[in-house]
Design an enzyme around this catalytic site. Structure first.
Site, PDB file in Angstrom:
ATOM      1  N   CYS A  29      35.307 -95.781 -14.179  1.00  0.00           N
ATOM      2  CA  CYS A  29      35.742 -96.487 -15.380  1.00  0.00           C
ATOM      3  C   CYS A  29      35.672 -95.572 -16.608  1.00  0.00           C
ATOM      4  CB  CYS A  29      34.929 -97.752 -15.597  1.00  0.00           C
ATOM      5  SG  CYS A  29      33.171 -97.470 -15.761  1.00  0.00           S
ATOM      6  N   HIS A  30      34.978 -94.428 -16.462  1.00  0.00           N
ATOM      7  CA  HIS A  30      34.930 -93.496 -17.596  1.00  0.00           C
ATOM      8  C   HIS A  30      36.286 -92.837 -17.843  1.00  0.00           C
ATOM      9  CE1 HIS A  30      33.929 -91.135 -13.942  1.00  0.00           C
ATOM     10  NE2 HIS A  30      34.567 -90.144 -14.532  1.00  0.00           N
ATOM     11  N   ASN A  83      31.361-102.897 -14.841  1.00  0.00           N
ATOM     12  CA  ASN A  83      31.512-102.178 -13.571  1.00  0.00           C
ATOM     13  C   ASN A  83      30.143-101.988 -12.905  1.00  0.00           C
ATOM     14  OD1 ASN A  83      32.093-100.447 -11.507  1.00  0.00           O
ATOM     15  ND2 ASN A  83      32.745 -98.724 -12.803  1.00  0.00           N
ATOM     16  N   GLU A  88      34.714 -83.208 -16.087  1.00  0.00           N
ATOM     17  CA  GLU A  88      35.969 -83.237 -15.329  1.00  0.00           C
ATOM     18  C   GLU A  88      37.079 -82.457 -16.029  1.00  0.00           C
ATOM     19  OE1 GLU A  88      37.070 -87.209 -14.219  1.00  0.00           O
ATOM     20  OE2 GLU A  88      35.106 -87.673 -13.371  1.00  0.00           O
ATOM     21  N   TYR A 131      43.608 -98.441 -21.402  1.00  0.00           N
ATOM     22  CA  TYR A 131      43.284 -99.811 -20.981  1.00  0.00           C
ATOM     23  C   TYR A 131      44.572-100.580 -20.711  1.00  0.00           C
ATOM     24  CZ  TYR A 131      38.441 -98.984 -22.426  1.00  0.00           C
ATOM     25  OH  TYR A 131      37.169 -98.495 -22.528  1.00  0.00           O
TER      26      TYR A 131
END
Lengths: 178, 213
Positions: free
Chosen positions: B183-184, B175, B210, B152
């Site tokens: 945003c993850h 979001n 991912e 962040y």
């Protein structure tokens, strides 16, 4: 501050289609007949969609939709009257596509009612609008609407009885005959 | 005298019996045919302000919404789709219709992403639900590549306000386009997950997919 201020925004139009789509289709079938009902339904919801953002929150959406369906149905009936080879009477038999809907025998009987009776039956008995509200929509007096609705129902009842006594293997209604 | 309801000449039971046939349910196939026609004609007449559709995914049912400009909202089931639709009606337009055809491409790309066959989204976005600093933050997120994460604090610095760490958190929490705007991929400096508007389990699944977890 009104008690209705809780409802500040219109719900998504999709919920209006979901809630009233079937009722509006019944109204269209009753007023313009099965063959033109899809067109009347589409024109009604497109016009409603166009006007929707300016509809006052808290409005009676069903009555508003019936008002639009009423006008769109009249447009279709007028256009049909102008066709070079007008269809004199609405088709007695619903097209095969509609046979999946039960009790289809009643629709052709409705189709033979005069326009004012079809409208009154549709708006009062199918939708459940009160006579004075229908009177505003169709531009008649509440008394005339009430008469048209009850005449329409009486005619339907007679027609259904006649249809059954012609075709059905029903016992004779009168007693004492040999 | 009940002037409002003089006798109709019919009892309630009579009128119901007479009209049973007219009140029978309309076949589902009839209604869906009419709905498909409404979708197409509304789009033709430029009345389809917001098209919506839902798809199933490993993180639950996802609501997709698109304006004529582009994808405007992606919502998890945990956000309550009915609430999201009400909010779209109030903030974008009440002319909202279920119309999957406008969302075909977005839906296919999200399917491919969950199948591991896509690492980047190529759909036009409508940013209207995000303004100011929050939007700046979200636009920066597209530079965090697939499989990578940022803290962040790093995102705050990249967005030009190194001290606005909490504001970055709230930008991510609000979001309007999760998954597509990643945003993850934003975590706490100590490596902890932080929060996620789709729930922490969804964040874990996305990062696991991912290979970044």
């Amino acid at each position: 501050m009104s008690v209705f201020s809780v409802m500040e925004h219109l719900p998504p139009f999709e919920s209006t289609v979901a809630a009233h789509g079937a009722t509006v289709l019944r109204v269209c079938r009753a007023v313009v007949g099965h063959d033109d009902a899809d067109d009347a339904w589409s024109e009604t919801f497109l016009a409603a969609l166009k006007a929707y953002p300016s509809l006052a929150t808290g409005s009676n959406i069903e009555a508003w939709l019936v008002t639009i369906a009423h006008r769109k149905s009249l447009d279709i009936l007028r256009a049909r009257a102008r066709r070079p080879i007008p269809v004199a009477e609405m088709a007695d038999a619903p097209s095969p596509d509609h046979r999946s809907d039960a009790f289809h025998d009643l629709w052709p009987l409705v189709a033979r009612l005069p326009l004012k009776q079809r409208q009154a039956v549709a708006y009062h008995y199918i939708v459940g609008l009160p006579h004075p509200q229908i009177a505003e929509i169709v531009g008649a007096t509440p008394a005339a609407v009430r008469r048209a609705a009850s005449d329409g129902i009486a005619a339907l009842r007679r027609a259904r009885r006649d249809a059954r006594s012609e075709s059905g293997p029903q016992p004779p209604r009168e007693k004492g005959r040999s | 005298m009940t002037a409002d309801h003089p006798a109709d000449g019919l009892l309630e039971s009579d009128r119901l019996r007479e009209l049973d046939g007219l009140l029978e349910p309309i076949a589902e196939s009839t209604l869906s045919r009419l709905h498909a026609r409404l979708e197409a004609e509304a789009d033709n007449r430029e009345l389809l302000d917001v098209a919506v559709s839902t798809i199933d995914s490993p993180v639950g049912r996802i609501l997709l919404a698109a304006t004529e400009i582009g994808l405007v909202r992606v919502a998890f089931a945990i956000e309550d789709h009915d609430v999201v639709l009400e909010s779209l009606a109030a903030r974008v337009s009440p002319r909202i219709i279920q119309a999957p055809s406008r969302l075909e491409s977005a839906a296919r790309q999200i399917d491919d992403y969950f199948a591991g066959a896509r690492q980047q989204f190529e759909v036009p976005l409508d940013w209207q639900l995000s303004r100011g600093f929050r939007r700046q933050v979200l636009e920066h997120l597209n530079q965090i590549g697939y499989g990578h994460t940022e803290s962040y604090a790093a995102v705050a610095a990249a967005a030009g306000s190194p001290r606005a760490v909490r504001a970055v958190g709230s930008a991510c929490a609000t979001n309007p386009l999760p998954i597509v705007v990643p945003c993850h991929r934003v975590l706490r400096s100590d490596g902890a997950l932080g929060g996620y508007l789709g729930g922490l389990e969804a964040k874990r699944i996305l990062l696991g997919l991912e290979g970044a977890a």
